[in-house]
Design a protein around this motif. Structure first.
Motif, PDB file in Angstrom:
ATOM      1  N   ASN A 354     -36.776 -64.734  10.003  1.00 49.38           N
ATOM      2  CA  ASN A 354     -35.809 -65.727  10.463  1.00 49.38           C
ATOM      3  C   ASN A 354     -35.613 -66.679   9.295  1.00 49.38           C
ATOM      4  O   ASN A 354     -34.532 -67.225   9.121  1.00 49.38           O
ATOM      5  CB  ASN A 354     -36.535 -66.559  11.470  1.00 49.38           C
ATOM      6  N   SER A 421     -33.344 -56.055  10.699  1.00 48.45           N
ATOM      7  CA  SER A 421     -33.815 -57.124  11.424  1.00 48.45           C
ATOM      8  C   SER A 421     -33.076 -58.453  10.650  1.00 48.45           C
ATOM      9  O   SER A 421     -32.755 -59.373  11.393  1.00 48.45           O
ATOM     10  CB  SER A 421     -35.124 -57.044  11.499  1.00 48.45           C
ATOM     11  N   GLU A 425     -30.804 -61.345  12.530  1.00 48.70           N
ATOM     12  CA  GLU A 425     -31.134 -62.548  12.601  1.00 48.70           C
ATOM     13  C   GLU A 425     -29.793 -63.576  11.818  1.00 48.70           C
ATOM     14  O   GLU A 425     -29.479 -64.463  12.458  1.00 48.70           O
ATOM     15  CB  GLU A 425     -32.356 -63.009  11.825  1.00 48.70           C
ATOM     16  N   LYS A 428     -27.293 -63.707  14.322  1.00 50.86           N
ATOM     17  CA  LYS A 428     -27.640 -64.715  15.542  1.00 50.86           C
ATOM     18  C   LYS A 428     -27.401 -66.043  15.187  1.00 50.86           C
ATOM     19  O   LYS A 428     -27.061 -66.721  15.782  1.00 50.86           O
ATOM     20  CB  LYS A 428     -29.238 -64.323  15.801  1.00 50.86           C
TER      21      LYS A 428
END
Lengths: 809, 189
Positions: A354, A421, A425, A428
């Motif tokens: 993140n 990933s 992220e 997102k």
């Protein structure tokens, strides 16, 4: 919500025992509203330093100044003083984008408390030394970057002697061997450190830099002998404009040369130590601050490659050759410098994707103002930007950096799924900004899928399906609709088929079908929509149908093996009467029945295999043909769901019911032969072979990395040699099988004619590379073991002497 | 521990659930079906960390319809899977929305925490948590009606997890025959 709620031990409240006692008594928080209080300085400094430069609204000089003041004003706070230096060093390797800003805080603190620089250097110098000795080259680079940013407050030549000494090692290594990669890595580090020195102390070091670059030229501009191995593109012979990749250090050398000719403008790098013209006083204070001697940094005579295998690096961009430059051009040092800082960030921050995504989205905070266009500027709008302004899209630069890792050969630093990933992220966090950039990257890769190295094509497909699975499987399939009508062996059609298969594996056929325009729906056969495959022995027309049903029944009620044996005997004698291979016939029936009994789920089939593994092992051991039939039966039974078949085959390999050679034989001889070579375009066939090779090489690596024992374990050495020999034989077998298809005209009739040899060539390249890399690994491991054996020997001799002494006394 | 506190939080730490389980007498259960009851407090790390070499992960918030094959497909991206145990309804023996994934190495399990936890499988955000290891019996839901506890009283409608909570549902069932529910079951079969 709870998904993100992970608090580690040692974080947050755990160092306050009082709080915990309350909570043990009861769940409710009885402490009442939190008391307002000013956190102590060491807490505030930590918080601000960790978050430095994150806020785009705050001028750098302001933020840097305020942290420095807070720190120097609280100089008496011992806790703060001791933690500060450690935190600075930690940030340098944990959040490398912030290094120039952290360095600026130090430079300012130096004006009030010069001791802080000495405290820092006293720790930094030995750290650099240690990291060099351990071969941890990224850390070396990151600490040198911090040091370079401090050049302005260093005595004498500052960082230059260290860089020169490092260069001397690089020369030794490169002269000793043309395949050396450590020397290349060192030169890369020198070249990446230099720009930070030049911006930290502008105007002073041009001559030193020129001298150094004159020396690095020879190493940097010479193409590395291993470069062909890691080349991401595999152009077809006779291609008109093959995409030519450039080595990272070659590029860097020429880019820095441009910068040198341009008085080291380095316009992309931040200079948080520069104050606006109004604050002349501050600026002069900074310039007149105390200078410090850099403690000696000794570099060992012998430097090592360290924990990560080094390979020459290639600069890859998925935004090459666009009509508007959305990423820095290859002629500009910004392309390498920004990329380098981003790659360090990405690879270091694997512990929290993140944060990685956050840094990527915010990357314009960490480079000079006006380096990039405004965030989320649509690509089409870049054309309207007037010349002096930048057209570099921060999203493109970020996505490009992640893709360069995803497509790094032979392997990126982290697992591929990490880079998946990060992109998820980032998407997102800023969907409107990132998604269009990803779209253009996908189109570029799709267009070039036939020239991409096959291993990378496969990574692309895997990422694509996985990415879509996180975003409702939405993709503008309509734009590729014409390609549905291409022959199956065409690379783009193969990509579509493979990607759909992967999507279905992560979801289910009906769902995926609903996301597709009509022409694509044909590609998903009705069998894929059935949850359970049909049992072929339900059909009486098939030979051994009755026996098949009987065995299935016996397996279902877990009948004793003798009863099964009787039926198998019957199949075999019938097969002999019909002049069939008896072992193949009975194996096919038996395996199909085991799969049928276990069809409900992988657990079921694994339990079924576990119960029948002796019989399966015997069947497989009986003949090569029977062993191959185990795979044929599995692939036939699960033909609509190859992912399940691959999973079962992997387990059969673990049980040693199958051997890696069986898999290669089935895939590259039997299957490829039956399809006139077209099987080479099927993604799951590649996946099967690739996974098998990974399994074999992984095991060999494990064996050769085992620490030696004294006395040497003879059995272990034997196993090791046997497995190495088997691995080499496997690679040789793959090469032989593929060479047949690589000959022109080897494919079937029609369109497949030219396609098949090209597929075979692409396969060959992948597995030849794999073989070469494993050989290189073996050489290194052998050296390592010899060294450890010597150490053991020495230790034993020492130990034996001590023991004898003890006995005497 | 791993030396000084990092400047960024790690994603491969066990959740508060595990840290608290041993501490809480009131929830004195040795088994877990992975319900994420809202426990927010922190506690000491036990002296010998049972998760130090953990190779197993508890995986939660799965759809009831997610298959083993789908779990394999996603979780294999972090390493070969040694064993997969699907969580089942204690009575119906049908999947009830969680599973245990066991890898061969601790590192693979940590990587899975970092790269797969919090991403989507079958279009649901799944959660992963390090687990000391599967023991027989833990594959069953501990809720009153056989599923996970969190699916008993849940008021929100979650199609992938049998609609609203079971207890809530049985109250509503009488009025409204669960047509969608049966359709869903049909898909799973």
């Amino acid at each position: 919500m709870a998904d993100y709620d992970r608090r580690g031990p040692g974080g947050g409240s755990s160092n306050n025992p009082k709080k915990r006692r309350y909570r043990d008594d009861d769940d409710h928080d009885r402490r009442g509203p939190r008391r307002k209080y000013d956190a102590p300085p060491h807490v505030r400094v930590r918080k601000q330093l960790v978050a430095i430069a994150e806020n785009p609204m705050r001028p750098w000089h302001d933020e840097v100044q305020s942290i420095a003041t807070l720190f120097t004003d609280s100089w008496e706070d011992e806790l703060l003083r001791s933690n500060f230096v450690d935190l600075v060093l930690q940030l340098a390797v944990e959040q490398p984008l912030k290094t120039p800003f952290v360095a600026a805080v130090i430079l300012l603190a130096n004006t009030a408390r010069p001791e802080v620089v000495d405290m820092l250097l006293a720790k930094l110098a030995p750290l650099i030394e240690d990291k060099i000795a351990a071969g941890e080259w990224r850390e070396v680079k990151l600490y040198l970057k911090l040091l370079a940013c401090l050049q302005g407050c260093l005595e004498g030549d500052g960082v230059f002697p260290v860089l020169e000494e490092l260069f001397a090692r690089a020369v030794d290594l490169q002269t000793a061997s043309s395949e050396d990669t450590i020397g290349t890595e060192i030169v890369k580090i020198i070249l990446l450190t230099l720009p930070y020195v030049m911006v930290a102390a502008p105007g002073q070091w041009a001559q030193k830099a020129a001298d150094l670059m004159e020396k690095t030229e020879i190493i940097a501009s010479e193409p590395h002998t291993l470069q062909a191995l890691v080349e991401p593109y595999h152009p077809e012979s006779g291609e008109e404009n093959p995409l030519q990749s450039q080595s990272l250090i070659g590029l860097l050398q020429s880019q820095l040369q441009n910068e040198a000719n341009n008085q080291w403008a380095l316009s992309c790098l931040p200079r948080p130590w520069e104050f606006p013209p109004g604050e002349v006083e501050q600026q002069s204070k900074l310039e007149n601050a105390e200078k410090h001697a850099l403690p000696a940094i000794t570099i060992p005579e012998m430097v090592i490659a360290g924990p990560r295998p080094l390979f020459p690096e290639i600069f890859l961009s998925v935004y090459a050759n666009q009509d508007v430059e959305s990423v820095p051009p290859l002629t500009d040092a910004a392309s390498s410098l920004i990329r380098d800082a981003l790659l360090d960030t990405i690879n270091v921050l694997h512990i929290n994707r993140n944060i990685t995504a956050r840094h990527l989205i915010d990357l314009d905070c960490y480079f000079a103002p006006r380096t990039f266009a405004a965030r989320a500027t649509p690509f089409d709008k870049l054309r309207d930007i007037e010349p002096p302004k930048s057209t570099w899209k921060p999203e493109d630069v970020a996505v490009d950096a992640v893709f360069s890792q995803l497509f790094q050969l032979p392997n990126p630093e982290q697992k591929l799924v990490y880079y998946h990933s990060v992109l998820t992220e980032a998407c997102k966090l800023a969907p409107a900004a990132i998604a269009p950039s990803l779209g253009r990257a996908i189109r570029y890769l799709y267009r070039n899928s036939s020239r991409l190295d096959l291993e990378l094509s496969s990574r692309f497909m895997d990422w694509f399906a996985h990415h879509l699975s996180n975003f409702g499987f939405t993709w503008k399939w309509t734009e590729w609709v014409d390609d549905v009508y291409l022959p199956d062996a065409h690379p783009r059609k193969a990509f579509i088929a493979g990607a759909l298969d992967k999507e279905i594996r992560l979801s289910f056929a009906q769902r995926i079908k609903n996301t597709l325009p009509d022409p694509y729906k044909e590609l998903i056969s009705p069998e894929k929509e059935q949850d359970l495959p049909g049992f072929k022995f339900s059909n009486d027309d098939l030979p051994f149908a009755a026996e098949g049903r009987e065995i299935a029944g016996l397996l279902k009620r877990k009948a004793p093996d003798e009863e099964i044996e009787a039926v198998i005997q019957r199949i075999q004698s019938q097969a002999i009467d019909q002049e069939m291979d008896a072992l193949v016939a009975s194996t096919d029936v038996f395996v199909t029945c085991v799969l049928h009994v276990g069809s409900k789920s992988l657990s079921h089939v694994l339990a079924a295999i576990e119960r029948t593994k002796d019989r399966l092992t015997d069947a497989g051991a009986a003949s090569d043909a029977a062993r191959t039939q185990i795979i044929s039966a599995t692939m036939a039974y699960w033909s609509a769901h190859p992912g399940v078949a691959l999973c079962i085959i992997e387990k059969l390999l673990n049980y040693s019911i199958l051997t890696p050679q069986t898999v290669i034989g089935w895939a590259l001889v039997a299957r490829t032969g039956n399809t006139r070579g077209e099987a080479l375009s099927t993604s799951y066939v590649y996946e099967m072979v690739f996974n098998t090779v990974v399994k074999v090489t992984g095991r060999v690596r494990q064996l050769v990395s085992r620490p030696p024992t004294l006395p040497a374990d003879v059995d272990e050495a034997e196993t090791r040699d046997r497995e190495i020999a088997a691995m080499r034989a496997l690679f040789a077998g793959i090469e032989d099988a593929l060479s047949v298809w690589a000959r022109p005209g080897s494919g079937g009739d029609g369109d497949g004619d030219e396609l098949v040899p090209r597929w075979a060539e692409r396969w060959l390249r992948v597995f030849k590379r794999r073989a070469a890399i494993e050989e290189a690994f073996l050489v290194e491991a052998e050296k390592d073991r010899a060294r450890k054996e010597l150490e053991l020997e020495a230790a034993r001799n020492g130990g034996a002497d001590a023991e004898m002494d003890a006995e005497v006394s | 521990m791993r030396g000084p506190r990092a400047t960024i939080e790690r994603l491969d730490q066990p959740s508060a659930y595990f840290n608290n389980r041993n501490k809480r007498r009131r929830y004195d259960k040795d088994q877990r079906d992975g319900d994420d009851d809202d426990i927010n407090m922190q506690s000491d790390q036990p002296e010998e960390d049972p998760l130090k070499d953990a190779t197993t992960l508890y995986v939660g918030n799965l759809s009831f319809y997610t298959t083993e094959e789908q779990v394999y497909e996603l979780f294999s991206k972090c390493g070969e899977i040694k064993r997969l145990v699907m969580g089942l309804d204690r009575f119906n023996k049908t999947p009830c929305g969680f599973c245990f994934v066991e890898y061969y190495t601790h590192q693979d399990a940590l990587d899975c925490m970092k790269y797969i936890g919090g991403t989507k499988l079958d279009e649901r955000i799944i959660r992963t948590d390090l687990d000391p290891g599967f023991t027989e019996g833990r594959q069953y839901g501990r809720g009153k009606s056989g599923g996970q506890v969190r699916d008993e009283y849940r008021e929100d409608y979650d199609e992938g997890r049998g609609g609203v909570g079971r207890a809530v549902q049985s109250a509503r069932m009488r009025e409204r025959e669960g047509r969608e529910y049966n359709d869903d079951i049909a898909r799973m079969k």
